[in-house]
Design a protein around this motif. Structure first.
Motif, PDB file in Angstrom:
ATOM      1  N   VAL A 139     -66.550  88.315 -59.925  1.00 21.82           N
ATOM      2  CA  VAL A 139     -67.362  89.238 -59.134  1.00 21.82           C
ATOM      3  C   VAL A 139     -68.026  88.518 -57.965  1.00 21.82           C
ATOM      4  CG1 VAL A 139     -69.393  90.753 -59.199  1.00 21.82           C
ATOM      5  CG2 VAL A 139     -67.705  90.846 -61.044  1.00 21.82           C
ATOM      6  N   LYS A 140     -68.444  87.274 -58.205  1.00 20.24           N
ATOM      7  CA  LYS A 140     -68.994  86.477 -57.095  1.00 20.24           C
ATOM      8  C   LYS A 140     -67.933  86.243 -56.028  1.00 20.24           C
ATOM      9  CE  LYS A 140     -72.563  84.038 -59.730  1.00 20.24           C
ATOM     10  NZ  LYS A 140     -72.985  82.731 -60.310  1.00 20.24           N
ATOM     11  N   GLY A 141     -66.667  86.233 -56.449  1.00 20.96           N
ATOM     12  CA  GLY A 141     -65.554  86.096 -55.507  1.00 20.96           C
ATOM     13  C   GLY A 141     -65.112  87.423 -54.915  1.00 20.96           C
ATOM     14  N   LYS A 142     -65.944  88.439 -55.071  1.00 18.88           N
ATOM     15  CA  LYS A 142     -65.741  89.766 -54.483  1.00 18.88           C
ATOM     16  C   LYS A 142     -64.702  90.620 -55.212  1.00 18.88           C
ATOM     17  CE  LYS A 142     -68.707  88.586 -51.331  1.00 18.88           C
ATOM     18  NZ  LYS A 142     -70.110  89.052 -51.442  1.00 18.88           N
ATOM     19  N   ALA A 143     -64.423  90.322 -56.480  1.00 24.73           N
ATOM     20  CA  ALA A 143     -63.517  91.173 -57.259  1.00 24.73           C
ATOM     21  C   ALA A 143     -64.119  92.568 -57.394  1.00 24.73           C
ATOM     22  CB  ALA A 143     -63.279  90.573 -58.638  1.00 24.73           C
ATOM     23  N   ARG A 144     -63.259  93.582 -57.228  1.00 23.53           N
ATOM     24  CA  ARG A 144     -63.719  94.969 -57.327  1.00 23.53           C
ATOM     25  C   ARG A 144     -62.993  95.727 -58.442  1.00 23.53           C
ATOM     26  NH1 ARG A 144     -67.267  93.023 -55.504  1.00 23.53           N
ATOM     27  NH2 ARG A 144     -68.298  93.267 -53.494  1.00 23.53           N
ATOM     28  N   HIS A 190     -55.136  95.310 -56.825  1.00 21.51           N
ATOM     29  CA  HIS A 190     -55.812  94.231 -56.096  1.00 21.51           C
ATOM     30  C   HIS A 190     -57.041  93.732 -56.878  1.00 21.51           C
ATOM     31  CE1 HIS A 190     -53.215  95.289 -52.741  1.00 21.51           C
ATOM     32  NE2 HIS A 190     -53.626  96.536 -52.844  1.00 21.51           N
ATOM     33  N   VAL A 248     -68.382  96.944 -62.206  1.00 24.09           N
ATOM     34  CA  VAL A 248     -67.009  96.786 -61.734  1.00 24.09           C
ATOM     35  C   VAL A 248     -66.090  97.488 -62.734  1.00 24.09           C
ATOM     36  CG1 VAL A 248     -65.172  95.143 -61.193  1.00 24.09           C
ATOM     37  CG2 VAL A 248     -67.549  94.573 -60.661  1.00 24.09           C
TER      38      VAL A 248
END
Length: 308
Positions: free
Chosen positions: A63-68, A138, A91
Motif C-alpha cells: 500500500v505504501k507502494g501505491k497498490a490499489r 493491476h 484496499v
C-alpha cells in the motif's frame, strides 16, 4: 535470506495491528510430555492465527507502494489475514480459495471484507490464479509464505518467545510452506543460537522433511491430512534454504496423533486449536522431540476450525 534486521523492522511495522499473544503453561501436559511445556498462543491472535503478522508486513509495504488492489491464494488463515489488513487499509482484496474450502473459513474471509474466488484444489492452482487476477487488475499478489516480507513478519513470533520466556530450550513449529519456520529460525538462531528449533509435519505432508533428506526441493502428491493448513506439496524456494541452514530436526506425526493432541489441549487446557497447531503438541506427547526436562515452547499456530 532474511536476517534479524528485517524481523526487527517487521516488528515495528506490525505492532499497531497484531496482538502480542501470551505463552501458556500446562502442568498436566508437562507431566505427560516429560518436559516443562509452554504454548505460544497464536490461536488467540487477531484473525485467529499467526498469519496476520506476515500479511500485515507485506500488505502495508504494498500500500505504501501505491497498490490499489490486493490478491492472494489461501485455504483459509492467510486469506482471512490478508482480507482483514487490506480492509483496514481500505484496499479491495480478492482471496482465491480451493473449491472445497471449509464453509467457516469462507464466511470469515467475507466477514473481514474480502472477495472470494473459488479455483482448483491444489495450492499451485490457487497461486497461479491469484497472480493472474492481480495482473488483470493491476494489483499486488501477496504470497502465503514464499516472500521475504511475509517471512520476516512471521519471524516476530520467535522474537516474542525469547522475550517472554528467556529460559527457552526448545521451540517446536509446524511446517507448511515454510514461512513461519523460516522466520522463527532466523529470529532465534541469530539471537540465541543454542535454542533448538524443531519442525513438525504430518506424515502424509512431509515435503520439507523429504526435501531436507534429499538436499533439494522435493514435491509430493496432494495430501489429505486433517492438518489442512500444512498441505503444501513442496517448500518455498526462499524458505527452504533457511530451513537447511538452521533447523535442528524435523519430525513427523500421524493424523491420529494430531487428533489426540487436539482433544487433550481442549480437555486439559480448555483451548480450541486447529489440527495444524496440534502437530507440535502431538510431537511432544509421543516422544518425537528426544528431549527431557527442558523448557519446550510449542507454537499453536491457529484456532480457526469448523466445530461442527
Amino acid at each position: 535470506m532474511i536476517g534479524l534486521k528485517e524481523i526487527l523492522e517487521a516488528k515495528q511495522e506490525i505492532q499497531d495491528v497484531i496482538h502480542e499473544t501470551p505463552i501458556l503453561h500446562s502442568t498436566q501436559l508437562s507431566e505427560i510430555c516429560g518436559n516443562n511445556m509452554y504454548f505460544k498462543a497464536e490461536h488467540l491472535q487477531k484473525t485467529g492465527s499467526f498469519k496476520i503478522r506476515g500479511a500485515t508486513n507485506k500488505v502495508k509495504k504494498a500500500v505504501k507502494g501505491k497498490a490499489r488492489f490486493i490478491t492472494t491464494a489461501s485455504s483459509g488463515n492467510h486469506g482471512q489475514a490478508v482480507a482483514y489488513i487490506a480492509n483496514q487499509l481500505r484496499v479491495p482484496a480478492t482471496i482465491v480459495v480451493p473449491e472445497d474450502v471449509r464453509e467457516s473459513k469462507l464466511k470469515a474471509i467475507n466477514a473481514y471484507g474480502g472477495t472470494v474466488a473459488k479455483h482448483g484444489l491444489t495450492s499451485e492452482e490457487r497461486l497461479i490464479k491469484a497472480e493472474e487476477v492481480a495482473e488483470q487488475n493491476h494489483g499486488v499478489f501477496i504470497p502465503p509464505y514464499n516472500d521475504a516480507l511475509v517471512m520476516a513478519g512471521q519471524g516476530t513470533v520467535g522474537l516474542e518467545i525469547l522475550a517472554q520466556l528467556s529460559e527457552t530450550d526448545v521451540v517446536v513449529v509446524p511446517i507448511g510452506g515454510g514461512g513461519l519456520i523460516s522466520g522463527v529460525l532466523t529470529a532465534i538462531k541469530q539471537s540465541k543460537p543454542n535454542v533448538k528449533v524443531i519442525g513438525v509435519e504430518p506424515e502424509t505432508a512431509n515435503d520439507t522433511y523429504l526435501s531436507l533428506k534429499n538436499g533439494e526441493l522435493t514435491e509430493i502428491p496432494v495430501s489429505t491430512t486433517i492438518a489442512d493448513g500444512l498441505r503444501a506439496i513442496k517448500p518455498g524456494y526462499l524458505t527452504f534454504p533457511v530451513v537447511q541452514r538452521y533447523i535442528d530436526d524435523i519430525v513427523l506425526v500421524s493424523d491420529d496423533d494430531i487428533k489426540e493432541a487436539q482433544l487433550l489441549v481442549l480437555e486439559r487446557m480448555k483451548q480450541l486449536i486447529e489440527p495444524s497447531s496440534a502437530t507440535t503438541v502431538a510431537a511432544a506427547m509421543h516422544g518425537k522431540l528426544h528431549v527431557k526436562d527442558k523448557n519446550v515452547v510449542c507454537v499453536l499456530t491457529g484456532g480457526n476450525m469448523d466445530v461442527r
